[in-house]
Design a protein around this motif. Structure first.
Motif, PDB file in Angstrom:
ATOM      1  N   ALA A 223       1.051  -1.126  -0.039  1.00 21.04           N
ATOM      2  CA  ALA A 223      -0.100   0.033   0.029  1.00 21.04           C
ATOM      3  C   ALA A 223       0.718   1.045   0.045  1.00 21.04           C
ATOM      4  O   ALA A 223       1.963   1.316   0.387  1.00 21.04           O
ATOM      5  CB  ALA A 223      -1.020   0.145   1.195  1.00 21.04           C
ATOM      6  N   ASP A 224       0.327   2.436  -0.591  1.00 23.94           N
ATOM      7  CA  ASP A 224       1.289   3.527  -0.457  1.00 23.94           C
ATOM      8  C   ASP A 224       0.633   4.403   0.553  1.00 23.94           C
ATOM      9  O   ASP A 224      -0.263   3.910   1.662  1.00 23.94           O
ATOM     10  CB  ASP A 224       0.901   4.377  -1.836  1.00 23.94           C
ATOM     11  CG  ASP A 224       1.473   3.582  -3.059  1.00 23.94           C
ATOM     12  OD1 ASP A 224       2.724   3.078  -2.797  1.00 23.94           O
ATOM     13  OD2 ASP A 224       1.282   3.442  -4.109  1.00 23.94           O
ATOM     14  N   PHE A 225       0.893   5.706   0.614  1.00 22.45           N
ATOM     15  CA  PHE A 225       0.497   6.553   1.738  1.00 22.45           C
ATOM     16  C   PHE A 225      -1.216   6.940   1.530  1.00 22.45           C
ATOM     17  O   PHE A 225      -1.598   6.703   0.351  1.00 22.45           O
ATOM     18  CB  PHE A 225       1.206   7.879   1.971  1.00 22.45           C
ATOM     19  CG  PHE A 225       2.687   7.935   2.273  1.00 22.45           C
ATOM     20  CD1 PHE A 225       2.767   7.337   3.590  1.00 22.45           C
ATOM     21  CD2 PHE A 225       3.594   7.848   1.165  1.00 22.45           C
ATOM     22  CE1 PHE A 225       4.159   7.445   3.855  1.00 22.45           C
ATOM     23  CE2 PHE A 225       4.969   7.969   1.633  1.00 22.45           C
ATOM     24  CZ  PHE A 225       5.305   7.569   2.946  1.00 22.45           C
ATOM     25  N   PRO A 226      -1.965   7.071   2.558  1.00 15.40           N
ATOM     26  CA  PRO A 226      -3.112   7.338   2.305  1.00 15.40           C
ATOM     27  C   PRO A 226      -3.634   8.222   1.308  1.00 15.40           C
ATOM     28  O   PRO A 226      -4.616   7.986   0.682  1.00 15.40           O
ATOM     29  CB  PRO A 226      -3.691   8.008   3.742  1.00 15.40           C
ATOM     30  CG  PRO A 226      -2.643   7.378   4.707  1.00 15.40           C
ATOM     31  CD  PRO A 226      -1.245   7.239   3.968  1.00 15.40           C
ATOM     32  N   GLU A 227      -2.974   9.412   1.243  1.00 12.34           N
ATOM     33  CA  GLU A 227      -3.443  10.421   0.171  1.00 12.34           C
ATOM     34  C   GLU A 227      -3.356   9.725  -1.333  1.00 12.34           C
ATOM     35  O   GLU A 227      -3.761  10.435  -2.249  1.00 12.34           O
ATOM     36  CB  GLU A 227      -2.954  11.652   0.236  1.00 12.34           C
ATOM     37  CG  GLU A 227      -1.295  11.601   0.512  1.00 12.34           C
ATOM     38  CD  GLU A 227      -0.727  11.342   1.828  1.00 12.34           C
ATOM     39  OE1 GLU A 227       0.258  12.205   2.075  1.00 12.34           O
ATOM     40  OE2 GLU A 227      -1.284  10.850   2.515  1.00 12.34           O
ATOM     41  N   GLU A 228      -2.451   8.768  -1.379  1.00 15.34           N
ATOM     42  CA  GLU A 228      -2.137   8.041  -2.618  1.00 15.34           C
ATOM     43  C   GLU A 228      -2.981   6.683  -2.798  1.00 15.34           C
ATOM     44  O   GLU A 228      -2.847   5.990  -3.760  1.00 15.34           O
ATOM     45  CB  GLU A 228      -0.772   7.675  -2.823  1.00 15.34           C
ATOM     46  CG  GLU A 228       0.130   8.983  -2.569  1.00 15.34           C
ATOM     47  CD  GLU A 228       1.546   8.662  -2.462  1.00 15.34           C
ATOM     48  OE1 GLU A 228       2.409   9.658  -2.835  1.00 15.34           O
ATOM     49  OE2 GLU A 228       1.632   7.577  -2.007  1.00 15.34           O
ATOM     50  N   ALA A 229      -3.671   6.281  -1.957  1.00 18.09           N
ATOM     51  CA  ALA A 229      -4.337   4.790  -1.939  1.00 18.09           C
ATOM     52  C   ALA A 229      -5.574   4.736  -2.814  1.00 18.09           C
ATOM     53  O   ALA A 229      -6.422   5.479  -2.482  1.00 18.09           O
ATOM     54  CB  ALA A 229      -4.826   4.547  -0.703  1.00 18.09           C
ATOM     55  N   THR A 230      -5.410   4.231  -3.681  1.00 21.76           N
ATOM     56  CA  THR A 230      -6.558   4.026  -4.910  1.00 21.76           C
ATOM     57  C   THR A 230      -7.761   3.266  -4.402  1.00 21.76           C
ATOM     58  O   THR A 230      -8.948   3.096  -4.970  1.00 21.76           O
ATOM     59  CB  THR A 230      -6.077   3.544  -6.206  1.00 21.76           C
ATOM     60  OG1 THR A 230      -5.452   2.602  -6.117  1.00 21.76           O
ATOM     61  CG2 THR A 230      -5.103   4.845  -7.001  1.00 21.76           C
ATOM     62  N   TRP A 231      -7.329   2.363  -3.328  1.00 20.26           N
ATOM     63  CA  TRP A 231      -8.449   1.327  -2.857  1.00 20.26           C
ATOM     64  C   TRP A 231      -9.163   1.739  -1.704  1.00 20.26           C
ATOM     65  O   TRP A 231     -10.002   1.192  -1.299  1.00 20.26           O
ATOM     66  CB  TRP A 231      -7.553   0.215  -2.388  1.00 20.26           C
ATOM     67  CG  TRP A 231      -6.474   0.189  -1.309  1.00 20.26           C
ATOM     68  CD1 TRP A 231      -5.158   0.580  -1.683  1.00 20.26           C
ATOM     69  CD2 TRP A 231      -6.567   0.473  -0.050  1.00 20.26           C
ATOM     70  NE1 TRP A 231      -4.480   0.736  -0.629  1.00 20.26           N
ATOM     71  CE2 TRP A 231      -5.351   0.729   0.260  1.00 20.26           C
ATOM     72  CE3 TRP A 231      -7.716   0.348   0.767  1.00 20.26           C
ATOM     73  CZ2 TRP A 231      -4.873   1.033   1.779  1.00 20.26           C
ATOM     74  CZ3 TRP A 231      -7.372   0.491   2.107  1.00 20.26           C
ATOM     75  CH2 TRP A 231      -5.987   0.880   2.699  1.00 20.26           C
ATOM     76  N   LEU A 232      -9.035   3.134  -1.519  1.00 18.61           N
ATOM     77  CA  LEU A 232     -10.075   3.583  -0.703  1.00 18.61           C
ATOM     78  C   LEU A 232     -11.022   4.801  -1.503  1.00 18.61           C
ATOM     79  O   LEU A 232     -10.637   5.247  -2.451  1.00 18.61           O
ATOM     80  CB  LEU A 232      -9.379   4.658   0.473  1.00 18.61           C
ATOM     81  CG  LEU A 232      -8.504   4.171   1.226  1.00 18.61           C
ATOM     82  CD1 LEU A 232      -7.748   5.270   1.878  1.00 18.61           C
ATOM     83  CD2 LEU A 232      -9.031   3.469   2.270  1.00 18.61           C
ATOM     84  N   THR A 233     -12.281   4.686  -1.046  1.00 20.85           N
ATOM     85  CA  THR A 233     -13.140   5.774  -1.565  1.00 20.85           C
ATOM     86  C   THR A 233     -12.839   7.403  -1.137  1.00 20.85           C
ATOM     87  O   THR A 233     -11.761   7.439  -0.109  1.00 20.85           O
ATOM     88  CB  THR A 233     -14.653   5.428  -1.064  1.00 20.85           C
ATOM     89  OG1 THR A 233     -14.634   5.743   0.376  1.00 20.85           O
ATOM     90  CG2 THR A 233     -15.098   4.137  -1.350  1.00 20.85           C
ATOM     91  N   GLU A 234     -13.301   8.321  -1.768  1.00 18.74           N
ATOM     92  CA  GLU A 234     -13.165   9.548  -1.481  1.00 18.74           C
ATOM     93  C   GLU A 234     -13.488   9.911  -0.050  1.00 18.74           C
ATOM     94  O   GLU A 234     -12.668  10.517   0.871  1.00 18.74           O
ATOM     95  CB  GLU A 234     -13.748  10.403  -2.440  1.00 18.74           C
ATOM     96  CG  GLU A 234     -13.393  12.021  -2.204  1.00 18.74           C
ATOM     97  CD  GLU A 234     -11.649  12.140  -2.584  1.00 18.74           C
ATOM     98  OE1 GLU A 234     -11.153  12.942  -2.012  1.00 18.74           O
ATOM     99  OE2 GLU A 234     -11.275  11.347  -3.518  1.00 18.74           O
ATOM    100  N   ASP A 235     -14.754   9.583   0.378  1.00 19.11           N
ATOM    101  CA  ASP A 235     -14.859   9.690   2.055  1.00 19.11           C
ATOM    102  C   ASP A 235     -13.871   8.828   2.742  1.00 19.11           C
ATOM    103  O   ASP A 235     -13.558   9.362   3.691  1.00 19.11           O
ATOM    104  CB  ASP A 235     -16.309   9.247   2.032  1.00 19.11           C
ATOM    105  CG  ASP A 235     -17.469  10.032   1.671  1.00 19.11           C
ATOM    106  OD1 ASP A 235     -17.021  11.610   1.165  1.00 19.11           O
ATOM    107  OD2 ASP A 235     -18.685   9.799   1.707  1.00 19.11           O
TER     108      ASP A 235
END
Length: 467
Positions: A223-235
């Motif tokens: 995983a990358d840093f939170p601001e770069e994580a594509t597997w998270l929704t925007e919320d």
């Protein structure tokens, strides 16, 4: 009082618990999100470091086989071969964390572990002392960024009161590698002569191949840093950044002023000293436990198997303390208890020479004290740092300086000192006492700074630190 400090970190209350200004959005279930984070972040990092630590210390098992004879090692050459790993490992910790930010974790960490596997495989084919030195040096260079980079990454995904269990889970990769290394080496020891290769060569070859496969998988699963994580929704991304106090955008570059500012704080310098004092007995165990146990009269296979129980005991203590530390939101009492275990174990080994049970018990206490204190010290220090710059520099500094302890450990136990190894145990004991003093001073400075901040809390926004 709560809010964001100048670095974008959220303040915490007097107990060290993070506070944040917004409510969890209806579209996000926080418990489900944390479980999702755990699943995405921790397993791959865990597997990577199992492979990395296993590859780093498997030479300790090879040294109990025919490696010294086949490569014609004499005098302190085996100690030099262990030590040379730490030269690039220490020097490239901070540069590696900078590259981690620049190239993203999934790219940088996968490249590091892939390179590590290739060099490990090559180590299985070395023909002389020079070849062994070259591969050990390259191993240190390849692995320099894995451990601090992983802790740096983990620290930005979790709140302070969640961090210890995650730090310990990752740290347990060291313990699993130590235990699995002994079991694996006991099995590979029976492969002597297969394919025309000595058993010690098969240790490097098989583990090198496995590490290469892990390096390939890491590119897709780290995983990358939170601001770069594509597997998270925007919320979800917004909430992760808010709950960990980093909703002010992506991190900037690290300047020399950041480094100078970091080292102007005595607490930060003490962090490296604390970890140094923990690393010396850890590497003394990791590199020399098989050699020490062998002097008690065991065969090669029995020696490898007897390295497993101390690590299992350390694993159990580390897991228990991680849970208790997060529940109590305290770090220093658990570190003090672990240091007491290490000192007791070393005292037994220095004073008792003709009782296997007592000596083996002393080895258990050292393993439990040293290995269980490591993740607590790391969490205590790293989670008290605020902002990308401080954590990038701080994780690399603590782990980089601390691993100079590996150099001390590799020259503390010489063949000429067998079977009592009084000098090695004495060095470990002295260094552990330094760690006790450093951690006590760090705890006092944190307490004093918390006290000042509480007194000044009505004058502006403040950040408290964990004890």
């Amino acid at each position: 009082m709560s809010g964001l400090d100048e670095s974008g970190e959220l303040e915490s209350n007097g107990a060290g618990k993070s506070t944040f200004p917004a409510q969890c959005p209806p579209s996000v279930n926080e418990k489900t999100l944390v479980r999702k984070m755990d699943f995405k972040i921790l397993p791959m990092l865990f597997i990577i470091y199992v492979a990395a630590f296993l590859d780093r210390v498997n030479i300790s098992n090879a040294l109990t086989m025919n490696l010294p004879k086949d490569l014609h090692l004499v005098g302190t050459q085996r100690n030099v071969a262990l030590t040379i790993f730490f030269v690039p490992y220490v020097l490239f910790e901070i540069p590696s964390n900078i590259f981690l930010k620049r190239f993203k974790p999934h790219i940088w960490l996968s490249c590091c572990i892939l390179a590590f596997g290739v060099v490990m495989l090559a180590q299985g084919f070395v023909q002389n002392y020079s070849g062994l030195l070259a591969t050990r040096f390259l191993l240190g260079l390849a692995e320099a960024g894995i451990f601090p980079g992983s802790y740096y990454l983990i620290s930005f995904w979790y709140k302070r009161e969640e961090a210890q269990q995650r730090f310990t889970f990752y740290w347990c990769s060291v313990l699993i590698a130590s235990a699995f290394g002994g079991l694996l080496a006991s099995a590979i020891a029976k492969m002597d002569g297969i394919g025309g290769y000595s058993n010690w060569r098969w240790i490097f070859i098989l583990e090198g191949i496995l590490t290469i496969l892990i390096g390939i998988a890491a590119f897709f699963f780290v995983a990358d840093f939170p601001e770069e994580a594509t597997w998270l929704t925007e919320d979800e991304r917004t909430w992760v950044l808010a709950r960990t106090g980093r909703d002010k955008g992506p991190p900037g570059k690290i300047a020399i002023q950041d480094v100078l500012h970091f080292f102007s704080d005595l607490k930060n310098i003490l962090g490296g000293i604390i970890y140094f004092a923990i690393v010396v007995p850890i590497y003394s165990f990791a590199y020399f436990a098989p050699t020490i146990i062998k002097t008690l009269g065991y065969s090669t296979v029995q020696t490898q198997l007897h390295t497993v129980p101390p690590v299992a005991a350390a694993l159990a203590l580390a897991v228990i303390f991680a849970y208790l530390s997060d529940r109590s939101q305290l770090r220093s009492p658990y570190i003090a208890f672990c240091i007491a275990l290490t000192i007791t174990g070393l005292a037994i080994l220095i004073s008792v020479h003709h009782s296997f049970s007592a000596q083996y018990g002393g080895i258990h206490l050292i393993a439990m004290g040293a290995f269980a204190s490591g993740p607590i010290a790391l969490c205590w220090f790293v989670m008290n740092l605020h902002g990308h710059a401080n954590r990038s520099i701080g994780t690399a500094w603590m782990i980089g300086f601390g691993n100079i302890g590996g150099i001390v450990a590799t020259f503390s136990f010489l063949v000429t000192d067998a079977p009592r190894y009084t000098k090695g145990y004495t060095i470990c004991l002295a260094v552990t006492m330094v760690g006790l003093l450093a951690s006590s001073l760090y705890g006092f400075l944190v307490w004093r700074e918390n006290r000042k901040l509480r007194m000044a809390s009505d004058q502006g926004k403040v950040v408290y630190f964990s004890l």
